[in-house]
Design an enzyme around this catalytic site. Structure first.
Site, short mmCIF file in Angstrom:
data_model
loop_
_atom_site.label_atom_id
_atom_site.label_comp_id
_atom_site.label_asym_id
_atom_site.label_seq_id
_atom_site.Cartn_x
_atom_site.Cartn_y
_atom_site.Cartn_z
N CYS A 16 14.07 12.01 -0.22
CA CYS A 16 13.25 11.05 -0.94
C CYS A 16 12.94 9.81 -0.11
O CYS A 16 13.64 9.49 0.84
CB CYS A 16 13.96 10.56 -2.20
SG CYS A 16 14.24 11.85 -3.40
N GLY A 42 9.59 13.40 1.70
CA GLY A 42 9.50 14.19 0.47
C GLY A 42 8.07 14.56 0.19
O GLY A 42 7.21 13.67 0.13
#
Ligand code: SF4
Length: 485
Positions: A16, A42
């Protein structure tokens, strides 16, 4: 948990990226640009939540940032002087819209959007306790555990509730939160995942990496420190360190090897320069008689430059990467899947014919891609292929926010280096040593009593408790709702 995708290139995957802006009239547009620069962290989904002083506005979607935030209408709907965004590659929670962050919740004190990069290692344990006490979870994401811990806290301010919540979680996380009164950026006490603070005029920025500040012309101010909570509000930037001081910080050394973008400055170190130094160390430790050094593009490039400079061998581009292989390409049949590596990489025959080649890559995970690349280089005419890897053997899974296969699928957990070399079909195979890696990072070597980095995927020395894993979390069903993206 590993999420596979077409033409899996057999790398560990960053999970992320986080980007937030406080105090700019085009906050959401800046966040969209920042997320674009963090796309490598991501590619499954992205979201932005903006606050206009009265109301929060959210837009989330599956896919790439450029597609999700392409329309003027969408961007115009994200009004406000503050905004928080996230790009996601799932390691915890399935791929579904309900897990796309930032998550948003209405609390007694007002609204709060929250997202993080990393992985909580006791989230299943906490989730069970919360559900028993009546919490109703909407997603299967570990971030929602923090939401419920904030909701059930009896403290008065958002900051105090956040602190109480985070004192209960274990794991590696860099977290962004947007409340009515401000933006917060938090790093876990060991500082495993990165988070930086930047400034653009009067506006303040939090970002997973400094390359995302560059894209909007913001200045890098500093790394947010391990265990620090930075709150940005109308009065400025405030810092608190409410967690017990950790013995040492343990930044993820794989960020330097592969995850972070080479144009980022991470923990005061240029990622590009660090990769070159690792390549030079690799050359000193593992010299070989050869004609050229070639990288597996793109991630092997800086280490290959370092190897070539140290060894005195010429650096050449012996493999060309096609940058236009998207995740949205047709789902392949098994028969076609094995061709996948050729969609992404092709040998530059003219450079390889009759050459003894040093082939440099950053890591070997399952070994499937390395096998195909070695075969590709050999069949393009190389007389010898010597594989050199700018990380130690990946022998253990990561539980701190990196998508990793189960340990029994890691080639280095199954074979010694000589057998790995035979498996991938190379004439020789060598890895940089763990001490060599630390030397490249400016340390005298790895101090086993107090290692400066998290290096658990190479050493098995996990610095944060693996509460869920040890309790066998895989058997826990999080939701009875099956939802597809
Ligand atoms: S286990 Fe490896 S990939 Fe995971 S945080 Fe530690 S060093 Fe990084």
């Amino acid at each position: 948990m590993l999420t596979t995708h077409p033409y899996d290139d057999d790398h560990l995957r960053e999970e992320c990226g986080v980007f937030g802006v406080f105090g700019h009239p085009e906050a959401a547009a800046l966040v969209a640009l920042g997320l674009h620069a963090l796309q490598h962290r991501g590619q499954e989904a992205a979201g932005i939540v903006a606050f206009d002083g009265e109301q929060f506005h959210a837009h989330r979607g599956m896919g790439h940032v450029g597609d999700i935030f392409a329309s003027k209408e969408v961007m115009a709907s994200l009004e406000g002087h503050s905004a928080l965004g996230h790009v996601r590659y799932a390691t915890t929670g399935e791929v579904a819209m309900r897990n796309v962050q930032p998550l948003f919740a209405d609390f007694e004190f007002g609204g709060l959007a929250i997202c993080h990069n990393g992985n909580l290692t006791n989230s299943y344990h906490l989730r069970r306790q919360l559900v028993r006490r009546g919490s109703l979870f909407q997603s299967t994401s570990d971030t929602e555990v923090i939401v419920h811990l904030i909701a059930t806290s009896l403290k008065h301010t958002v900051e105090d509730r956040m602190v109480e919540a985070l004192r209960q979680v274990e794991g590696a996380y860099s977290l962004g939160a947007l409340a009515q009164n401000g933006l917060m950026g938090v790093r876990d006490p060991l500082g495993v995942r990165p988070l930086v603070l930047g400034q653009l005029g009067d506006a303040w920025i939090i970002a997973s990496e400094s390359c995302a500040l560059d894209i909007i012309g913001a200045e890098f101010v500093r790394d947010i420190e391990p265990g620090e909570i930075v709150t940005i509000d109308a009065l400025g930037v405030h810092s608190t360190k409410p967690f017990a001081k950790a013995r040492s910080q343990r930044f993820c050394i794989f960020e330097h090897i592969y995850f972070a973008r080479p144009d980022s400055i991470v923990e005061g170190t240029s990622v590009y320069e660090a990769r070159k130094r690792i390549g030079a160390e690799l050359a000193r430790e593992n010299p070989i008689a050869a004609d050229i050094v070639i990288p597996v593009p793109d991630s092997g490039v800086p280490a290959a430059i370092g190897y070539a400079q140290e060894s005195g061998l010429p650096f050449e581009l012996g493999i060309i990467r096609n940058h236009y292989v998207g995740r949205t390409f047709i789902e392949p049949t098994d028969q076609i899947r094995h061709l996948g590596v050729k969609l992404k990489h092709n040998a530059n025959r003219a450079n390889l014919q009759g050459k003894r080649v040093v082939l440099v890559d950053d890591s070997i995970v399952r070994g499937t891609t390395s096998t195909k690349i070695v075969e590709m280089v050999r069949s393009a005419g190389a007389s010898e292929v010597h594989m050199r890897i700018s990380s130690p053997p990946t022998t253990h899974s990561c539980f701190y926010g990196i998508a990793t296969p189960e340990r029994d699928q890691l080639l280095a957990a199954r074979y010694d280096v000589r057998a790995m070399g035979r498996f991938i079909g190379a004439d020789s195979l060598a890895f940089v040593s763990i001490d060599g890696l630390y030397r490249a990072m400016g340390e005298p070597g790895r101090d086993p009593a107090a290692p400066k980095f998290c290096d658990a995927c190479f050493t098995g020395d996990y610095p944060i408790a693996l509460t869920d894993h040890e309790a066998g979390k895989v058997s826990i069903q999080l939701s009875l709702l099956a939802e597809t993206a």
